[in-house]
Design a protein around this motif. Structure first.
Motif, mmCIF file in Angstrom:
data_model
loop_
_atom_site.group_PDB
_atom_site.id
_atom_site.type_symbol
_atom_site.label_atom_id
_atom_site.label_comp_id
_atom_site.label_asym_id
_atom_site.label_seq_id
_atom_site.Cartn_x
_atom_site.Cartn_y
_atom_site.Cartn_z
ATOM 1 N N PHE A 1 0.012 -17.606 41.059
ATOM 2 C CA PHE A 1 -0.770 -18.497 41.919
ATOM 3 C C PHE A 1 -1.510 -17.770 43.047
ATOM 4 C CE2 PHE A 1 2.507 -21.335 40.176
ATOM 5 C CZ PHE A 1 1.704 -22.346 39.679
ATOM 6 N N THR A 2 -1.270 -16.487 43.225
ATOM 7 C CA THR A 2 -1.920 -15.769 44.326
ATOM 8 C C THR A 2 -2.903 -14.696 43.866
ATOM 9 O OG1 THR A 2 -0.048 -14.218 44.468
ATOM 10 C CG2 THR A 2 0.017 -16.174 45.880
ATOM 11 N N SER A 3 -2.802 -14.246 42.621
ATOM 12 C CA SER A 3 -3.715 -13.200 42.155
ATOM 13 C C SER A 3 -5.124 -13.758 41.978
ATOM 14 C CB SER A 3 -3.218 -12.614 40.830
ATOM 15 O OG SER A 3 -3.252 -13.591 39.805
ATOM 16 N N ASP A 4 -6.102 -12.867 41.998
ATOM 17 C CA ASP A 4 -7.500 -13.281 41.882
ATOM 18 C C ASP A 4 -7.787 -13.971 40.552
ATOM 19 O OD1 ASP A 4 -7.991 -12.211 44.366
ATOM 20 O OD2 ASP A 4 -8.631 -10.263 43.582
ATOM 21 N N ASN A 5 -7.104 -13.552 39.493
ATOM 22 C CA ASN A 5 -7.322 -14.138 38.172
ATOM 23 C C ASN A 5 -6.285 -15.195 37.809
ATOM 24 O OD1 ASN A 5 -9.534 -12.481 37.678
ATOM 25 N ND2 ASN A 5 -8.268 -10.842 36.829
ATOM 26 N N GLY A 6 -5.490 -15.617 38.788
ATOM 27 C CA GLY A 6 -4.425 -16.561 38.505
ATOM 28 C C GLY A 6 -4.873 -18.018 38.576
ATOM 29 N N ILE A 7 -3.885 -18.894 38.566
ATOM 30 C CA ILE A 7 -4.137 -20.333 38.634
ATOM 31 C C ILE A 7 -4.340 -20.748 40.078
ATOM 32 C CG2 ILE A 7 -3.108 -22.607 38.247
ATOM 33 C CD1 ILE A 7 -1.670 -21.502 35.851
ATOM 34 N N ARG A 8 -5.402 -21.517 40.318
ATOM 35 C CA ARG A 8 -5.664 -22.065 41.642
ATOM 36 C C ARG A 8 -5.607 -23.588 41.587
ATOM 37 N NH1 ARG A 8 -9.676 -18.165 41.095
ATOM 38 N NH2 ARG A 8 -11.271 -19.763 40.839
ATOM 39 N N PHE A 9 -5.705 -24.210 42.765
ATOM 40 C CA PHE A 9 -5.574 -25.665 42.840
ATOM 41 C C PHE A 9 -6.638 -26.361 42.005
ATOM 42 C CE2 PHE A 9 -7.026 -29.633 44.783
ATOM 43 C CZ PHE A 9 -5.874 -30.400 44.669
ATOM 44 N N GLU A 10 -7.859 -25.826 42.007
ATOM 45 C CA GLU A 10 -8.919 -26.494 41.248
ATOM 46 C C GLU A 10 -8.662 -26.450 39.750
ATOM 47 O OE1 GLU A 10 -10.845 -22.539 42.719
ATOM 48 O OE2 GLU A 10 -9.456 -24.064 43.471
ATOM 49 N N ASP B 1 -0.759 -8.429 32.979
ATOM 50 C CA ASP B 1 0.493 -8.808 33.627
ATOM 51 C C ASP B 1 1.200 -9.821 32.727
ATOM 52 O OD1 ASP B 1 2.567 -9.505 35.251
ATOM 53 O OD2 ASP B 1 1.355 -9.786 37.050
ATOM 54 N N TYR B 2 1.977 -9.319 31.783
ATOM 55 C CA TYR B 2 2.615 -10.200 30.810
ATOM 56 C C TYR B 2 3.633 -11.132 31.466
ATOM 57 C CZ TYR B 2 0.525 -7.572 26.972
ATOM 58 O OH TYR B 2 -0.362 -7.004 26.092
ATOM 59 N N ALA B 3 4.309 -10.666 32.489
ATOM 60 C CA ALA B 3 5.296 -11.512 33.164
ATOM 61 C C ALA B 3 4.625 -12.726 33.809
ATOM 62 C CB ALA B 3 6.052 -10.704 34.206
ATOM 63 N N ALA B 4 3.472 -12.501 34.458
ATOM 64 C CA ALA B 4 2.736 -13.620 35.052
ATOM 65 C C ALA B 4 2.177 -14.542 33.975
ATOM 66 C CB ALA B 4 1.614 -13.099 35.948
ATOM 67 N N LEU B 5 1.775 -13.963 32.838
ATOM 68 C CA LEU B 5 1.313 -14.779 31.719
ATOM 69 C C LEU B 5 2.430 -15.691 31.213
ATOM 70 C CD1 LEU B 5 -0.891 -12.382 29.536
ATOM 71 C CD2 LEU B 5 -1.630 -14.458 30.705
ATOM 72 N N GLU B 6 3.627 -15.145 31.106
ATOM 73 C CA GLU B 6 4.761 -15.961 30.682
ATOM 74 C C GLU B 6 5.044 -17.060 31.702
ATOM 75 O OE1 GLU B 6 5.910 -15.853 27.868
ATOM 76 O OE2 GLU B 6 5.484 -13.875 27.071
#
Length: 259
Positions: free
Chosen positions: A40-49, A222-227
Motif C-alpha cells: 500500500f505504500t510503494s509507488d506501484n502498489g495499491i492506492r485508495f483510488e 517483489d513477490y512477497a508484496a504480490l502475494e
C-alpha cells in the motif's frame, strides 16, 4: 470414500490460496505485515483510488446484471411472444464468442458513445458478458415457481410488474444471489477487459495495480508484496461466498440444473 475424495479435492483447491496467504505474511526475519505495508505504500502498489475503482465497477456490474437479468429472465420464463426461443438462443450464443476477440471493437464503440476510459463503460461491457448465463439462471428460476402463485396474485389485482416486485423476487432470491455472486467475482477479478478499456492510471482497478507491481524498480519483482495483493483481493470473495453459500447452492441447483 466420498468424504475422503471431497477432502482431498478441497485441499487441492485451497492449497494455492493458503500458500499465498502464508507467503504474504512471511518476511526475511519471520512473520509480519511488512509485505502489506509495501503493497500500500510503494509507488506501484495499491492506492485508495484503485480500491474505489474496483468497488465501483463491481457495484455497477452487479446492479446492472441483476436488473437486466431479472427483467429478461422474467420475460423469457413467464411470457409468450413471437421469436421467444430464437431470441433466447441468440442470447445464449454470446457464450460461444471469446470476449477477448471483440474487446477492440467494444473499445471503439465506447469511444463513439463517449464512455471510453470510464468505469461506467467498463461495467457495461462486463454486464454484457454476464447476461447470457444470468438470464439463463433467472429464466429457470422463474419457471420453477408454481403458476398458481402468479394466478393468485392476478386475482388479487396485481399487474405483471407488481407480481414481479411483490411476489416473484422473494421466490427467486437464491437465483438472484447466484447471479449477483457470479457478477461480483467476475468484475472483481477481471484483468483483460480493464487492461484494454482503461487508459488512465487513476482509473485502474486493483487487479491492474497488482499486476503493475511486476514492473518494480530495476526490473526486480517483489513477490512477497504480490502475494499480499493476491490475498487482499481474495478476502472479499471468500467472505461473500461463505456468507451466501447456502443461497448460492440452492439457486444454482434450482436454476442451472433445471431446463
Amino acid at each position: 470414500m466420498k468424504k475422503l475424495t471431497a477432502a482431498a479435492l478441497a485441499i487441492l483447491f485451497l492449497f494455492p490460496l493458503l500458500w499465498s496467504a502464508w507467503a504474504s505474511f512471511r518476511t526475511p526475519t519471520g512473520f509480519g505485515l511488512e509485505n502489506y505495508s509495501r503493497l500500500f505504500t510503494s509507488d506501484n502498489g495499491i492506492r485508495f483510488e484503485h480500491v474505489f475503482n474496483s468497488v465501483a465497477v463491481s457495484v455497477l456490474t452487479v446492479g446492472g446484471t441483476l436488473v437486466v437479468a431479472t427483467l429478461g429472465g422474467y420475460a423469457f420464463g413467464r411470457f409468450q411472444f413471437p421469436g421467444k426461443n430464437a431470441l433466447f438462443l441468440l442470447t445464449l450464443a454470446i457464450l460461444m464468442v471469446p470476449y477477448a476477440t471483440i474487446l477492440i471493437a467494444l473499445y471503439v464503440l465506447l469511444g463513439w458513445i463517449g464512455l471510453e476510459d470510464s468505469l461506467v463503460g467498463l461495467s457495461a461491457v462486463l454486464i454484457m458478458f454476464q447476461l447470457p448465463f444470468s438470464i439463463f439462471m433467472m429464466r429457470n428460476s422463474f419457471e420453477a415457481i408454481p403458476k398458481e402463485l402468479e394466478e393468485q396474485a392476478l386475482i388479487d389485482g396485481c399487474s405483471s410488474f407488481g407480481i414481479l416486485t411483490r411476489v416473484m423476487l422473494h421466490a427467486v432470491r437464491p437465483g438472484l444471489v447466484t447471479v449477483g455472486l457470479f457478477a461480483f467475482l467476475t468484475s472483481w477479478s477481471e484483468f483483460f477487459a480493464p487492461l484494454i478499456l482503461l487508459n488512465s492510471t487513476d482509473k485502474f482497478t486493483m487487479m491492474l495495480a497488482v499486476v503493475n507491481m511486476r514492473t518494480a524498480s530495476f526490473g526486480a519483482i517483489d513477490y512477497a508484496a504480490l502475494e499480499a495483493g493476491v490475498t487482499f483481493m481474495a478476502v472479499p470473495c471468500l467472505l461473500l461466498f461463505l456468507f451466501l453459500q447456502r443461497s448460492y447452492v440452492r439457486g444454482f441447483m434450482s436454476g442451472a440444473l433445471r431446463g
